[in-house]
Design an enzyme around this catalytic site. Structure first.
Site, PDB file in Angstrom:
ATOM      1  N   LYS A 125     -65.441  65.714  25.238  1.00 18.52           N
ATOM      2  CA  LYS A 125     -65.442  65.089  26.571  1.00 18.52           C
ATOM      3  C   LYS A 125     -65.280  63.587  26.387  1.00 18.52           C
ATOM      4  O   LYS A 125     -65.622  63.053  25.335  1.00 18.52           O
ATOM      5  CB  LYS A 125     -66.767  65.388  27.294  1.00 18.52           C
ATOM      6  CG  LYS A 125     -66.719  65.222  28.791  1.00 18.52           C
ATOM      7  CD  LYS A 125     -66.170  66.445  29.503  1.00 18.52           C
ATOM      8  CE  LYS A 125     -65.983  66.184  30.981  1.00 18.52           C
ATOM      9  NZ  LYS A 125     -65.622  67.419  31.715  1.00 18.52           N
ATOM     10  N   ASP A 165     -61.397  65.031  35.091  1.00 17.79           N
ATOM     11  CA  ASP A 165     -62.771  65.340  35.535  1.00 17.79           C
ATOM     12  C   ASP A 165     -63.008  64.389  36.707  1.00 17.79           C
ATOM     13  O   ASP A 165     -62.032  63.921  37.322  1.00 17.79           O
ATOM     14  CB  ASP A 165     -63.774  65.128  34.388  1.00 17.79           C
ATOM     15  CG  ASP A 165     -65.185  65.641  34.719  1.00 17.79           C
ATOM     16  OD1 ASP A 165     -65.395  66.862  34.671  1.00 17.79           O
ATOM     17  OD2 ASP A 165     -66.075  64.832  35.050  1.00 17.79           O
TER      18      ASP A 165
END
Ligand code: NDP
Length: 451
Positions: A125, A165
């Site tokens: 991430k 995201d």
């Protein structure tokens, strides 16, 4: 002390200020407790100790010029958590709240989520504390280019494949990919969520929201129920929320809430197709605030409150809850209010939107509770399908990708139930999702020896 308790204690001691990461590690590790007895080889090989340590963390400076010609400096992150079963894979988040704790929690969750999809993807991430709100298109482009100026050396189609995201949608992926292509002189599948014209997959924008609804439908089916005529609360109004609303509506449910970080709108009549299109246009093109929905459709609007606080305070009846905004948006009091107001099912479109105390309320009251790593895995699964199409140099039709997404969500649902059953916790999706995701990664780590 058990291995699990030791691992949690050590993480808390080493990274004492990373509370979101502690929360994620604690939830996963406690769910994995039964595997320590059934798999002593994992304990011996210190898989539990190893899996909570990222392969590497990259933290970098992102200097860029705003429209006034002033230098701005942000922080960039990429946490490459685990690549045991495939290249690191996970989104990029641009939001002022981003810090190492948040990126580590998201990267850690991603390991198990990606494994659950059955596709060969590791967990990672990244993101930045950059706030896109109020920034011009030119500033967004300049920031994305500055961010990629450093990120490019750490990623690659076979190494690490980021996606979107919070705060990173189609526009940002375009700027990021364009700059990567420029400086690397390569047109490869290094990012997913790309535009259709340059290697993107049909259904990728829809996938997380659609997938969460498919997952909820599977959970409901175990009780002989479905979405028809159900009252549904959705939070957020971004990518995941928009397509969750669209799919619920297609399945005959009535979505009555939507929010952004400033306000919650309640529309008892339901957010129909036309209203959903309005939200998409408002958020994706005009970058406006959700309050404008209330102004246009003359509905109530609660400023400074999230969906779950409004449901609690206004005593609103809800059958199904789909939190699709951000982490820790539902606390125990809001969870108790959902139970009191008739909620039977919670499927998490967002990552970790329920606090541990809220999850306890859901489970103690026998709600169908689908944790994010299972319920929102449709997004990364379709990213995996985008990678496959890029490698094949082919594009599948909308129907084909949607069908594969549906099958993957059904597969994840079954894997959760099977794992929960195998460990004597029938119907517990938390235990099921964590164990089913973990076993494959742990076995791969074991196979590699000490690396
Ligand atoms: P977007 O940026 O598109 O939308 C996020 C939405 O949540 C916006 O409406 C935003 O409001 C709102 N929001 C953010 N913070 C808060 C807050 N503190 N209180 C209330 N509302 C808030 O992001 P996504 O839809 O992509 O992501 C939403 C969630 O889903 C995240 O948890 C993400 O990690 C998760 N997720 C996303 C995937 C994807 O494919 N995009 C895949 C899997 C999970 P505002 O407009 O004011 O910013």
């Amino acid at each position: 002390m058990t291995v699990i308790k030791d691992v949690i204690a050590k993480v808390k001691q080493l990274d004492h200020d990373q509370k979101e990461f502690h929360q994620a590690v604690t939830e996963v590790m406690e769910a994995l407790e039964p595997t320590t007895k059934r798999h002593p080889e994992f304990v011996k090989a210190k898989i539990y100790e190893r899996i909570v340590e990222p392969e590497r963390v990259v933290l970098f400076r992102v200097p860029w010029l705003d429209d006034r010609g002033e230098i701005q400096v942000n922080r960039g992150f990429r946490v490459q958590f685990n690549n045991a079963i495939g290249p690191f894979k996970g989104g990029l988040r641009f939001h002022p709240s981003v810090n190492l704790s948040i990126i580590k929690f998201l990267g850690f969750e991603q390991i198990f989520k990606n494994s659950l999809t059955t596709l060969p993807m590791g967990g990672g991430k990244g993101g930045s504390d950059f706030d896109p709100k109020g920034r011009s298109d030119m500033e967004i482009m300049k920031f994305c280019q500055a961010f990629m100026r450093e990120l490019f050396r750490h990623i690659g189609g076979e190494t690490d494949v980021p996606a979107g995201d919070i705060g990173v949608g189609g526009r940002e992926i375009g700027y990021l990919y364009g700059y990567y292509k420029k400086i690397k002189n390569e047109h490869t599948g290094v990012l997913t969520g790309k535009g259709l014209e340059y290697g993107g997959s049909l259904i990728r924008p829809e996938a997380t929201g659609y997938g969460a609804v498919y997952f909820a439908a599977e959970m409901l089916a175990t009780k002989g129920l479905d979405f028809k005529n159900k009252i549904v609360a959705v939070s957020g109004s971004g990518n995941v929320a928009q397509y969750a609303i669209e799919k619920v509506t297609q399945m005959g449910g009535r979505v009555i809430t939507v929010c952004d970080s400033n306000a919650t709108v309640v529309d008892e009549e339901g957010i129909n197709v036309e209203k959903c299109c309005f939200i998409m246009d408002l958020k994706n093109n005009h970058r406006g605030r959700i309050k404008e929905y209330a102004d246009k459709y003359q509905t109530v609007c609660f400023e400074g409150k999230n969906v779950w606080e409004v449901i609690k305070e206004q005593d609103i009846k809800v059958d199904i809850a789909l939190p699709c905004a951000t982490q820790n948006e539902i606390d125990s009091e809001s969870a108790a209010a959902l139970v009191k107001n008739g909620c039977i099912c919670v499927a998490e479109g967002a990552n970790m939107p329920s606090t541990p105390e809220a999850i306890k309320v859901f489970q103690d009251n026998n709600l169908l509770y689908g944790p994010g790593k299972a319920a929102n895995a449709g997004g990364v699964a379709t990213s995996g399908l985008e990678m496959s199409q890029n490698s094949l140099r082919l594009s599948w039709t909308r129907e084909e990708v949607d069908h594969r997404l549906l099958l993957i969500m059904k597969g994840i649902h079954k894997a959760c139930l099977d794992a929960a059953d195998a460990y004597g916790k029938k119907g517990d999706y938390v235990i099921g999702a964590n164990i089913a995701g973990f076993i494959k990664v742990a076995k791969a780590m074991l196979a590699y020896g000490v690396v």
